[in-house]
Each structure stands twice: as structure tokens, then as C-alpha cells.
Write a protein that holds these residues in place. Structure first.
Motif, mmCIF file in Angstrom:
data_model
loop_
_atom_site.group_PDB
_atom_site.id
_atom_site.type_symbol
_atom_site.label_atom_id
_atom_site.label_comp_id
_atom_site.label_asym_id
_atom_site.label_seq_id
_atom_site.Cartn_x
_atom_site.Cartn_y
_atom_site.Cartn_z
ATOM 1 N N LEU A 14 0.982 -1.276 0.004
ATOM 2 C CA LEU A 14 -0.069 -0.117 0.023
ATOM 3 C C LEU A 14 0.986 1.388 -0.087
ATOM 4 O O LEU A 14 0.526 2.120 -0.605
ATOM 5 C CB LEU A 14 -0.828 -0.065 1.186
ATOM 6 C CG LEU A 14 -1.992 1.117 1.392
ATOM 7 C CD1 LEU A 14 -2.765 1.252 0.113
ATOM 8 C CD2 LEU A 14 -2.726 1.075 2.598
ATOM 9 N N ILE A 15 1.928 1.100 0.738
ATOM 10 C CA ILE A 15 2.853 2.316 0.802
ATOM 11 C C ILE A 15 3.416 2.580 -0.398
ATOM 12 O O ILE A 15 3.743 3.497 -1.040
ATOM 13 C CB ILE A 15 3.805 2.085 1.826
ATOM 14 C CG1 ILE A 15 3.258 2.325 3.289
ATOM 15 C CG2 ILE A 15 4.951 3.309 1.970
ATOM 16 C CD1 ILE A 15 4.111 2.116 4.403
ATOM 17 N N PHE A 16 3.959 1.425 -0.849
ATOM 18 C CA PHE A 16 4.692 1.457 -2.430
ATOM 19 C C PHE A 16 3.730 2.047 -3.367
ATOM 20 O O PHE A 16 4.110 3.068 -4.192
ATOM 21 C CB PHE A 16 5.208 0.249 -2.699
ATOM 22 C CG PHE A 16 5.747 -0.079 -4.147
ATOM 23 C CD1 PHE A 16 6.892 0.520 -4.488
ATOM 24 C CD2 PHE A 16 4.914 -0.333 -5.323
ATOM 25 C CE1 PHE A 16 7.539 0.543 -5.728
ATOM 26 C CE2 PHE A 16 5.760 -0.675 -6.509
ATOM 27 C CZ PHE A 16 6.703 -0.243 -6.666
ATOM 28 N N SER A 17 2.683 1.626 -3.341
ATOM 29 C CA SER A 17 1.486 1.906 -4.356
ATOM 30 C C SER A 17 1.344 3.534 -4.231
ATOM 31 O O SER A 17 1.243 4.313 -5.225
ATOM 32 C CB SER A 17 0.279 1.194 -4.334
ATOM 33 O OG SER A 17 0.560 -0.297 -4.579
ATOM 34 N N SER A 18 1.095 3.921 -3.126
ATOM 35 C CA SER A 18 1.033 5.422 -2.712
ATOM 36 C C SER A 18 2.086 6.174 -3.275
ATOM 37 O O SER A 18 1.916 7.152 -3.872
ATOM 38 C CB SER A 18 0.682 5.579 -1.202
ATOM 39 O OG SER A 18 -0.343 4.944 -0.735
ATOM 40 N N VAL A 19 3.225 5.733 -3.056
ATOM 41 C CA VAL A 19 4.585 6.424 -3.513
ATOM 42 C C VAL A 19 4.281 6.326 -5.035
ATOM 43 O O VAL A 19 4.726 7.538 -5.551
ATOM 44 C CB VAL A 19 5.945 5.890 -2.937
ATOM 45 C CG1 VAL A 19 7.061 6.249 -3.457
ATOM 46 C CG2 VAL A 19 5.882 5.805 -1.461
ATOM 47 N N VAL A 20 4.150 5.599 -5.803
ATOM 48 C CA VAL A 20 4.178 5.530 -7.117
ATOM 49 C C VAL A 20 3.035 6.422 -7.656
ATOM 50 O O VAL A 20 3.205 7.065 -8.600
ATOM 51 C CB VAL A 20 3.868 4.146 -7.559
ATOM 52 C CG1 VAL A 20 3.533 3.938 -9.154
ATOM 53 C CG2 VAL A 20 4.920 2.944 -7.584
ATOM 54 N N PHE A 21 2.097 6.386 -6.904
ATOM 55 C CA PHE A 21 0.739 7.257 -7.319
ATOM 56 C C PHE A 21 1.137 8.764 -7.433
ATOM 57 O O PHE A 21 1.144 9.610 -8.075
ATOM 58 C CB PHE A 21 -0.313 7.136 -6.519
ATOM 59 C CG PHE A 21 -1.604 8.156 -6.533
ATOM 60 C CD1 PHE A 21 -2.328 8.013 -7.744
ATOM 61 C CD2 PHE A 21 -1.522 9.066 -5.626
ATOM 62 C CE1 PHE A 21 -3.468 9.228 -7.741
ATOM 63 C CE2 PHE A 21 -2.535 9.970 -5.681
ATOM 64 C CZ PHE A 21 -3.430 9.942 -6.900
ATOM 65 N N ALA A 22 1.850 9.158 -6.245
ATOM 66 C CA ALA A 22 2.497 10.324 -5.772
ATOM 67 C C ALA A 22 3.539 10.802 -6.999
ATOM 68 O O ALA A 22 3.442 12.046 -7.438
ATOM 69 C CB ALA A 22 2.923 10.526 -4.348
ATOM 70 N N THR A 23 4.260 9.759 -7.236
ATOM 71 C CA THR A 23 5.362 10.216 -8.282
ATOM 72 C C THR A 23 4.684 10.423 -9.506
ATOM 73 O O THR A 23 5.026 11.179 -10.157
ATOM 74 C CB THR A 23 6.322 8.935 -8.387
ATOM 75 O OG1 THR A 23 7.005 8.797 -7.119
ATOM 76 C CG2 THR A 23 7.529 9.103 -9.404
ATOM 77 N N LEU A 24 3.579 9.632 -10.099
ATOM 78 C CA LEU A 24 2.966 9.927 -11.198
ATOM 79 C C LEU A 24 2.084 11.165 -11.434
ATOM 80 O O LEU A 24 2.420 11.864 -12.367
ATOM 81 C CB LEU A 24 1.946 8.610 -11.517
ATOM 82 C CG LEU A 24 2.506 7.204 -11.691
ATOM 83 C CD1 LEU A 24 1.521 6.220 -11.631
ATOM 84 C CD2 LEU A 24 3.335 7.197 -12.917
ATOM 85 N N ILE A 25 1.783 11.445 -10.364
ATOM 86 C CA ILE A 25 1.012 12.912 -10.289
ATOM 87 C C ILE A 25 2.048 14.040 -10.420
ATOM 88 O O ILE A 25 1.847 15.016 -11.105
ATOM 89 C CB ILE A 25 0.291 13.186 -8.701
ATOM 90 C CG1 ILE A 25 -0.841 12.116 -8.723
ATOM 91 C CG2 ILE A 25 -0.020 14.468 -8.857
ATOM 92 C CD1 ILE A 25 -1.965 12.746 -9.813
ATOM 93 N N GLY A 26 3.348 13.828 -9.589
ATOM 94 C CA GLY A 26 4.203 14.822 -9.902
ATOM 95 C C GLY A 26 4.827 14.946 -11.139
ATOM 96 O O GLY A 26 5.382 16.175 -11.483
ATOM 97 N N LEU A 27 4.856 13.833 -11.880
ATOM 98 C CA LEU A 27 5.507 13.885 -13.281
ATOM 99 C C LEU A 27 4.458 14.563 -14.228
ATOM 100 O O LEU A 27 4.924 15.247 -15.145
ATOM 101 C CB LEU A 27 5.656 12.472 -13.941
ATOM 102 C CG LEU A 27 6.765 11.734 -13.115
ATOM 103 C CD1 LEU A 27 6.975 10.055 -13.342
ATOM 104 C CD2 LEU A 27 8.252 12.491 -13.578
ATOM 105 N N GLY A 28 3.281 14.176 -14.050
ATOM 106 C CA GLY A 28 2.466 14.577 -14.701
ATOM 107 C C GLY A 28 2.227 16.380 -14.475
ATOM 108 O O GLY A 28 2.205 17.200 -15.590
ATOM 109 N N THR A 29 2.318 16.928 -13.256
ATOM 110 C CA THR A 29 2.510 18.200 -12.863
ATOM 111 C C THR A 29 3.695 19.027 -13.492
ATOM 112 O O THR A 29 3.511 19.909 -14.120
ATOM 113 C CB THR A 29 2.442 18.367 -11.378
ATOM 114 O OG1 THR A 29 1.260 17.799 -10.960
ATOM 115 C CG2 THR A 29 2.291 19.897 -10.944
ATOM 116 N N TRP A 30 4.979 18.064 -13.451
ATOM 117 C CA TRP A 30 6.120 18.805 -14.365
ATOM 118 C C TRP A 30 5.716 18.989 -15.346
ATOM 119 O O TRP A 30 6.388 19.963 -16.153
ATOM 120 C CB TRP A 30 7.147 17.772 -13.853
ATOM 121 C CG TRP A 30 8.300 18.014 -14.489
ATOM 122 C CD1 TRP A 30 9.451 19.072 -14.310
ATOM 123 C CD2 TRP A 30 9.046 17.314 -15.497
ATOM 124 N NE1 TRP A 30 10.200 19.213 -15.062
ATOM 125 C CE2 TRP A 30 10.524 18.029 -15.896
ATOM 126 C CE3 TRP A 30 8.836 15.969 -16.237
ATOM 127 C CZ2 TRP A 30 11.185 17.697 -16.749
ATOM 128 C CZ3 TRP A 30 10.004 15.749 -16.972
ATOM 129 C CH2 TRP A 30 11.117 16.506 -17.527
#
Length: 235
Positions: A14-30
Motif C-alpha cells: 500500500l505504501i509502495f503504491s501510494s509512492v508510485v501514485f504520488a510520483t505519477l502525479i508529480g511527473l504529470g504536474t512537471w
């Protein structure tokens, strides 16, 4: 019958998936930020390139500034830079232009491979040159390196070119000359392409879609784990 409690493995996933989700959001925002930067860059370049020409500045100039100047070509010091254009393989003809204010390099235009210099237009009289300021590129390209000793050029390295012909010039740009006169004559100028790849929006959408899928997977996994187990009597 109830579902088993979350184990450390479930928590880690769950933690790993949350980190991946946050990373994908960050990449999209970038990518959204990059999109804004690229659109601003394109607007600035278009404003410079399609504005009325100004007198070529001494020293430096921003890329794609539309400039004009008057001078005489030093044809004996011309250098050829390998090029591939819509007209096929050949060379850019780079020639020093002597003006009252400075000596600067001018990309007179394209000549195809095998075209003898006797077939080029080489004006001896003073010329009015209008074109776009371009910034030099040192050393060559990713695949081929400039070799001044062999007089082989793959990019406009102005300091190296000036040293090669024994000239002193402090101008930090060259001019891509517009084509004038006979439209079929060589060197053929006016071939500068102002095009910037801008795929940031599609990249942003891709990252956000992947984030949405990841979030959906997380929500489904949590919901499925918390859902009451089937209590149907077994025969």
C-alpha cells in the motif's frame, strides 16, 4: 467469516503504491509546467523571428532575432558545414561578412553535394543581408565531430571557424540569410525551420491517466480486502 487483517506485506504494498501514485502525479504536474514553459518559448521565438528586422547588434543576440546588416562577403574564407535538407544532402555555405561595425559569419544557404562553386552566386559588391540570428554549436553533432585540421565541419563552431580562417570576430551569433534574387539559385537561403517539438500535453495526460489507474487499483484492493467474506454455507 471476516477477512484477515492487514499484514506488513499488505501495508508495504500500500505504501509502495501510494509512492508510485504520488510520483505519477508529480511527473504529470512537471509536464504541465514544461508545457507552459515551451509555449512561452515558442511565443518569444515567433515574436522575434516574425518581427520587422533590426540592425544586427554587435556582440550577442538572442536566437531567431530577425536582423539586417550591410557588408561585403569574404568568399575566400567560406567554409562548408555538412547538411541534409528538403533538397537532399549537401552543405551550408558559411562566409564571413565584413561590415562597418563588425565581421560576422553568415550562413548564405544550402548547396547540394557535387555542385561546383562556379555555379554558385558569389556577389562581390556590397550586400544587404537580412536573416535570423542563430547561436553557435561547438564541436559538432552527437555523431560527428568538427575537424578543423581536415576542414570538416558539422556544426557552426564560430570560434573554431574564425581561428581556422585566421580572422578575429567577437560576434556570438551568425545569420541564417534569407533567400533573395533567383529562387532557384544556390546557395539557397531562407531554409531555417522554426519548429519546436511540444509533446508535453500528451506526456502530462499519460502520467495522469497512469496515476488514475494506480489510484483505482489501490481503492479496489483496499475495498476488496475490507469487503465481508462470502458466508454461504458449504455443503
Amino acid at each position: 467469516m471476516t477477512r484477515p487483517r492487514l499484514t506488513w506485506v499488505h501495508v508495504a504494498l500500500l505504501i509502495f503504491s501510494s509512492v508510485v501514485f504520488a510520483t505519477l502525479i508529480g511527473l504529470g504536474t512537471w509536464q504541465v509546467q514544461r508545457l507552459a514553459w515551451k509555449q512561452d518559448l515558442i511565443a518569444q521565438v515567433n515574436a522575434r523571428a516574425f518581427a520587422a528586422p533590426i540592425v544586427a547588434p554587435t556582440g550577442a543576440a538572442p536566437a531567431y532575432l530577425n536582423v539586417t546588416t550591410t557588408g561585403r562577403y569574404a568568399h575566400d574564407d567560406s567554409l562548408l558545414i555538412k547538411a541534409v535538407t528538403d533538397f537532399g544532402p549537401g552543405f551550408w555555405v558559411m562566409t564571413p561578412l565584413e561590415t562597418e561595425a563588425q565581421t560576422l559569419w553568415v550562413n548564405r544557404g544550402f548547396v547540394p553535394t557535387g555542385l561546383p562553386q562556379s555555379d554558385w552566386i558569389n556577389p562581390a559588391e556590397e550586400q544587404v543581408i537580412t536573416g535570423l540570428a542563430r547561436l553557435p554549436v561547438a564541436d559538432g553533432t552527437w555523431l560527428e565531430t568538427n575537424d578543423p585540421v581536415l576542414n570538416r565541419w558539422f556544426s557552426a563552431d564560430l570560434p573554431a571557424m574564425s581561428a581556422h580562417v585566421g580572422r578575429t570576430t567577437n560576434t556570438a551569433y551568425y545569420i541564417d540569410a534569407a533567400h533573395t534574387g533567383d529562387p532557384t539559385a544556390y546557395p539557397r537561403g531562407g531554409l531555417t525551420k522554426i519548429a519546436f517539438r511540444n509533446s508535453h500535453l500528451s506526456y502530462a495526460i499519460t502520467w495522469y491517466v497512469m496515476a488514475a489507474l494506480m489510484l483505482g487499483g489501490i481503492v479496489f484492493a483496499v475495498w476488496d480486502h475490507r469487503r465481508p467474506a462470502d458466508t454461504t454455507d458449504q455443503l
